[in-house]
Design a protein around this motif. Structure first.
Motif, PDB file in Angstrom:
ATOM      1  N   ILE A   9       0.868  -1.187   0.000  1.00  0.00           N
ATOM      2  CA  ILE A   9       0.000   0.000   0.000  1.00  0.00           C
ATOM      3  C   ILE A   9       0.906   1.238   0.000  1.00  0.00           C
ATOM      4  CG2 ILE A   9      -1.854  -1.205   1.241  1.00  0.00           C
ATOM      5  CD1 ILE A   9      -1.141   0.405   3.743  1.00  0.00           C
ATOM      6  N   ILE A  10       0.357   2.358  -0.443  1.00  0.00           N
ATOM      7  CA  ILE A  10       1.102   3.618  -0.352  1.00  0.00           C
ATOM      8  C   ILE A  10       1.108   4.035   1.114  1.00  0.00           C
ATOM      9  CG2 ILE A  10       0.965   6.103  -0.865  1.00  0.00           C
ATOM     10  CD1 ILE A  10       2.235   4.707  -3.194  1.00  0.00           C
ATOM     11  N   ASN A  11       2.313   4.079   1.690  1.00  0.00           N
ATOM     12  CA  ASN A  11       2.429   4.365   3.116  1.00  0.00           C
ATOM     13  C   ASN A  11       2.575   5.856   3.392  1.00  0.00           C
ATOM     14  OD1 ASN A  11       2.470   1.637   4.470  1.00  0.00           O
ATOM     15  ND2 ASN A  11       4.035   1.334   2.888  1.00  0.00           N
ATOM     16  N   LEU A  12       2.132   6.220   4.573  1.00  0.00           N
ATOM     17  CA  LEU A  12       2.184   7.607   5.020  1.00  0.00           C
ATOM     18  C   LEU A  12       3.526   7.865   5.711  1.00  0.00           C
ATOM     19  CD1 LEU A  12       0.420  10.215   5.623  1.00  0.00           C
ATOM     20  CD2 LEU A  12      -0.071   9.137   7.836  1.00  0.00           C
ATOM     21  N   PHE A  13       4.181   8.971   5.339  1.00  0.00           N
ATOM     22  CA  PHE A  13       5.401   9.364   6.055  1.00  0.00           C
ATOM     23  C   PHE A  13       5.081  10.405   7.130  1.00  0.00           C
ATOM     24  CE2 PHE A  13       7.927   8.286   2.055  1.00  0.00           C
ATOM     25  CZ  PHE A  13       8.450   7.126   2.596  1.00  0.00           C
ATOM     26  N   ILE A  69       2.137  13.598   3.313  1.00  0.00           N
ATOM     27  CA  ILE A  69       3.398  13.175   2.705  1.00  0.00           C
ATOM     28  C   ILE A  69       3.401  11.655   2.649  1.00  0.00           C
ATOM     29  CG2 ILE A  69       5.916  13.376   2.806  1.00  0.00           C
ATOM     30  CD1 ILE A  69       5.396  15.713   4.861  1.00  0.00           C
ATOM     31  N   VAL A  70       3.440  11.124   1.437  1.00  0.00           N
ATOM     32  CA  VAL A  70       3.339   9.669   1.262  1.00  0.00           C
ATOM     33  C   VAL A  70       4.481   9.150   0.389  1.00  0.00           C
ATOM     34  CG1 VAL A  70       0.802   9.745   1.483  1.00  0.00           C
ATOM     35  CG2 VAL A  70       1.834   9.776  -0.793  1.00  0.00           C
ATOM     36  N   GLU A  71       4.579   7.846   0.311  1.00  0.00           N
ATOM     37  CA  GLU A  71       5.586   7.202  -0.529  1.00  0.00           C
ATOM     38  C   GLU A  71       5.416   7.618  -1.993  1.00  0.00           C
ATOM     39  OE1 GLU A  71       6.717   2.779   0.912  1.00  0.00           O
ATOM     40  OE2 GLU A  71       4.590   3.116   0.540  1.00  0.00           O
ATOM     41  N   TYR A  72       6.524   7.787  -2.648  1.00  0.00           N
ATOM     42  CA  TYR A  72       6.527   8.110  -4.063  1.00  0.00           C
ATOM     43  C   TYR A  72       6.701   6.814  -4.849  1.00  0.00           C
ATOM     44  CZ  TYR A  72       8.325   9.762  -8.532  1.00  0.00           C
ATOM     45  OH  TYR A  72       8.522   9.975  -9.870  1.00  0.00           O
ATOM     46  N   ALA A  73       5.887   6.652  -5.868  1.00  0.00           N
ATOM     47  CA  ALA A  73       5.972   5.449  -6.694  1.00  0.00           C
ATOM     48  C   ALA A  73       6.509   5.854  -8.064  1.00  0.00           C
ATOM     49  CB  ALA A  73       4.599   4.802  -6.812  1.00  0.00           C
ATOM     50  N   LYS A  74       7.758   5.490  -8.347  1.00  0.00           N
ATOM     51  CA  LYS A  74       8.412   6.120  -9.496  1.00  0.00           C
ATOM     52  C   LYS A  74       7.904   5.678 -10.865  1.00  0.00           C
ATOM     53  CE  LYS A  74      12.705   3.570 -10.271  1.00  0.00           C
ATOM     54  NZ  LYS A  74      14.146   3.815 -10.451  1.00  0.00           N
ATOM     55  N   ASN A  91      -5.666   2.851  -9.686  1.00  0.00           N
ATOM     56  CA  ASN A  91      -5.423   3.143  -8.273  1.00  0.00           C
ATOM     57  C   ASN A  91      -4.385   2.227  -7.637  1.00  0.00           C
ATOM     58  OD1 ASN A  91      -7.034   5.399  -7.967  1.00  0.00           O
ATOM     59  ND2 ASN A  91      -8.886   4.148  -7.737  1.00  0.00           N
ATOM     60  N   VAL A  92      -3.552   1.642  -8.487  1.00  0.00           N
ATOM     61  CA  VAL A  92      -2.390   0.896  -8.004  1.00  0.00           C
ATOM     62  C   VAL A  92      -1.179   1.594  -8.592  1.00  0.00           C
ATOM     63  CG1 VAL A  92      -1.151  -1.310  -8.047  1.00  0.00           C
ATOM     64  CG2 VAL A  92      -3.652  -1.302  -7.887  1.00  0.00           C
ATOM     65  N   LEU A  93      -0.212   1.921  -7.745  1.00  0.00           N
ATOM     66  CA  LEU A  93       1.007   2.579  -8.229  1.00  0.00           C
ATOM     67  C   LEU A  93       2.148   1.583  -8.171  1.00  0.00           C
ATOM     68  CD1 LEU A  93       0.671   6.020  -6.379  1.00  0.00           C
ATOM     69  CD2 LEU A  93       0.147   5.532  -8.777  1.00  0.00           C
ATOM     70  N   LEU A  94       3.147   1.827  -9.010  1.00  0.00           N
ATOM     71  CA  LEU A  94       4.284   0.921  -9.082  1.00  0.00           C
ATOM     72  C   LEU A  94       5.535   1.656  -8.597  1.00  0.00           C
ATOM     73  CD1 LEU A  94       4.184  -1.977 -10.034  1.00  0.00           C
ATOM     74  CD2 LEU A  94       4.964  -1.221 -12.271  1.00  0.00           C
ATOM     75  N   ALA A  95       6.119   1.133  -7.540  1.00  0.00           N
ATOM     76  CA  ALA A  95       7.298   1.760  -6.937  1.00  0.00           C
ATOM     77  C   ALA A  95       8.561   1.013  -7.353  1.00  0.00           C
ATOM     78  CB  ALA A  95       7.140   1.789  -5.422  1.00  0.00           C
ATOM     79  N   GLU A  96       9.691   1.464  -6.857  1.00  0.00           N
ATOM     80  CA  GLU A  96      10.993   0.834  -7.054  1.00  0.00           C
ATOM     81  C   GLU A  96      10.889  -0.694  -7.005  1.00  0.00           C
ATOM     82  OE1 GLU A  96      14.005   3.122  -6.757  1.00  0.00           O
ATOM     83  OE2 GLU A  96      14.681   1.387  -7.907  1.00  0.00           O
ATOM     84  N   ASN A  97      11.626  -1.361  -7.857  1.00  0.00           N
ATOM     85  CA  ASN A  97      11.614  -2.830  -7.947  1.00  0.00           C
ATOM     86  C   ASN A  97      10.257  -3.403  -8.356  1.00  0.00           C
ATOM     87  OD1 ASN A  97      14.328  -2.963  -7.101  1.00  0.00           O
ATOM     88  ND2 ASN A  97      13.679  -2.876  -4.960  1.00  0.00           N
ATOM     89  N   VAL A 151       7.286  -2.859  -7.283  1.00  0.00           N
ATOM     90  CA  VAL A 151       6.411  -3.245  -6.179  1.00  0.00           C
ATOM     91  C   VAL A 151       5.080  -2.508  -6.330  1.00  0.00           C
ATOM     92  CG1 VAL A 151       6.077  -3.192  -3.666  1.00  0.00           C
ATOM     93  CG2 VAL A 151       8.335  -3.715  -4.621  1.00  0.00           C
ATOM     94  N   CYS A 152       3.975  -3.274  -6.336  1.00  0.00           N
ATOM     95  CA  CYS A 152       2.636  -2.679  -6.448  1.00  0.00           C
ATOM     96  C   CYS A 152       2.205  -2.092  -5.116  1.00  0.00           C
ATOM     97  CB  CYS A 152       1.600  -3.741  -6.814  1.00  0.00           C
ATOM     98  SG  CYS A 152       1.774  -4.354  -8.475  1.00  0.00           S
ATOM     99  N   LYS A 153       1.665  -0.892  -5.184  1.00  0.00           N
ATOM    100  CA  LYS A 153       1.183  -0.230  -3.971  1.00  0.00           C
ATOM    101  C   LYS A 153      -0.197   0.348  -4.227  1.00  0.00           C
ATOM    102  CE  LYS A 153       5.658   0.690  -1.963  1.00  0.00           C
ATOM    103  NZ  LYS A 153       5.430   0.360  -0.544  1.00  0.00           N
ATOM    104  N   ILE A 154      -1.155  -0.122  -3.457  1.00  0.00           N
ATOM    105  CA  ILE A 154      -2.534   0.356  -3.595  1.00  0.00           C
ATOM    106  C   ILE A 154      -2.609   1.782  -3.064  1.00  0.00           C
ATOM    107  CG2 ILE A 154      -4.928  -0.033  -2.832  1.00  0.00           C
ATOM    108  CD1 ILE A 154      -3.952  -3.057  -2.475  1.00  0.00           C
ATOM    109  N   CYS A 155      -3.229   2.676  -3.826  1.00  0.00           N
ATOM    110  CA  CYS A 155      -3.366   4.051  -3.339  1.00  0.00           C
ATOM    111  C   CYS A 155      -4.827   4.444  -3.228  1.00  0.00           C
ATOM    112  CB  CYS A 155      -2.571   5.021  -4.210  1.00  0.00           C
ATOM    113  SG  CYS A 155      -3.280   5.322  -5.828  1.00  0.00           S
TER     114      CYS A 155
END
Ligand code: ADE
Length: 316
Positions: A89-93, A105-110, A182-188, A190-194
């Motif tokens: 999931i997209i995590n909160l910082f 402020i949340v994780e960035y999915a590049k 509504n799914v973002l793709l981050a480094e490596n 990795v799928c992250k639900i937003c």
């Protein structure tokens, strides 16, 4: 809204633990525009222990936002805090609520959203439905990535989304708008639900609550969500079936020939989308199980994870 109303709302949500100081945030370019606000890329200093600077995404409202829009962003923040952390999931910082505009402020999915990514990585020979060339992908480093995606890659995307959803459901959070966009793709990769913060908390009687604004895109909705706005873990599982179909078709558009107003009858009569060519039979059986007309026949995300793992690794 007056300054006084806004500060009353903010203080009712205020929590010092997650507050981040604005001076340590350098705003970058716009990543996306939603119905309610904007998402920017930014650099945050010392937001993660042991990391001097971190690329993050910052969600904020428009300058002329209404009190409701500000409150919705604060509610989204509250859901993200309640849910906690999970790799899918997209995590909160943190957040900035004091001394200016509210910012999450949340994780960035590049790699951006999964739908556009899948369409970019579609092997040649697959025909694209709808226009695609004009869509903007420049912000995302799609060009950096190695070749096309294999069926195994696609199945791993399905498993990651199912794991993230299993986690959200375990935290009593229903998404209500689960789709590849509504799914973002981050480094490596990795799928992250937003945007699960836009979902409602089951404990706050949002469970089976009828939705009023009609914003949820119809083709991802289960019959009971479509027909009587009944959202639940079982309507999320239905949406997952459509999302898994999107994944297996490299970002295909669901039911292109079915007009929205015909959809309910189409589904009630037992019609469904057909098996994508590259989709293994066992996987399509899982998808079909997730779009059973009767809610109680659909599996849970935990069961879907087990079945996907059994297929992929021979275990669960
Ligand atoms: N667009 C919207 N949210 C985003 C995020 N967290 N990372 C990258 N792009 C986004």
């Amino acid at each position: 809204p007056t300054e006084a109303t806004i500060s009353t709302i903010i203080s009712s949500y205020y929590d010092d633990q997650c507050e981040f100081s604005r001076e340590k945030l350098i705003m970058g370019h716009l990543l996306g525009k939603g119905a309610f606000g904007f998402v920017y890329q930014a650099i945050a200093y010392n937001i993660i222990p042991g990391e001097q600077s971190t690329t993050v995404a910052v969600k904020t409202v428009r300058d002329d936002a209404t009190t409701d829009e500000i409150e919705n962003l604060l509610k989204e923040l509250a859901v993200m805090k309640m849910v906690g952390k999970h790799p899918n999931i997209i995590n909160l910082f943190g957040c900035c609520t004091k001394g200016g505009q509210v910012m999450l402020i949340v994780e960035y999915a590049k790699y951006g959203n999964l739908r556009d990514y899948l369409r970019c990585k579609r092997p040649s020979g697959h025909v694209l439905s709808g226009s695609f060339e004009s869509e903007e992908n420049d912000d995302y480093h799609v060009d950096e990535i190695i070749d096309t995606l294999t069926t195994l890659d696609l199945l791993l995307f399905c498993l990651q989304v199912a794991s993230g959803m299993d986690y959200l459901h375990s935290k009593k959070c229903i998404h209500r708008d689960l789709a590849a966009r509504n799914v973002l793709l981050a480094e490596n990769r990795v799928c992250k639900i937003c945007d699960f913060g836009l979902a409602r908390d089951l404990t706050q009687n949002y469970y089976y609550r009828k939705q009023t604004d009609g914003r949820v895109p119809v083709k991802w909705m289960s019959p009971e969500a479509l027909f009587d706005r009944k959202f639940s873990t079982k309507s999320d599982i239905w949406s997952f079936a459509i999302l898994a179909w999107e994944i297996m078709t490299y970002g295909g558009t669901p039911y292109p020939s079915v007009p929205a107003e015909k959809l309910f009858d189409y589904l009630r009569d037992g019609s469904r989308m057909s098996k994508p060519a590259n989709c293994p039979n066992e996987i399509f059986k899982i998808i079909e199980n997730c779009w059973e007309f009767k809610e109680n026949l659909r599996p849970s995300f935990q069961q879907v994870c087990e079945r996907l793992q059994r297929y992929l690794y021979g275990t669960s």
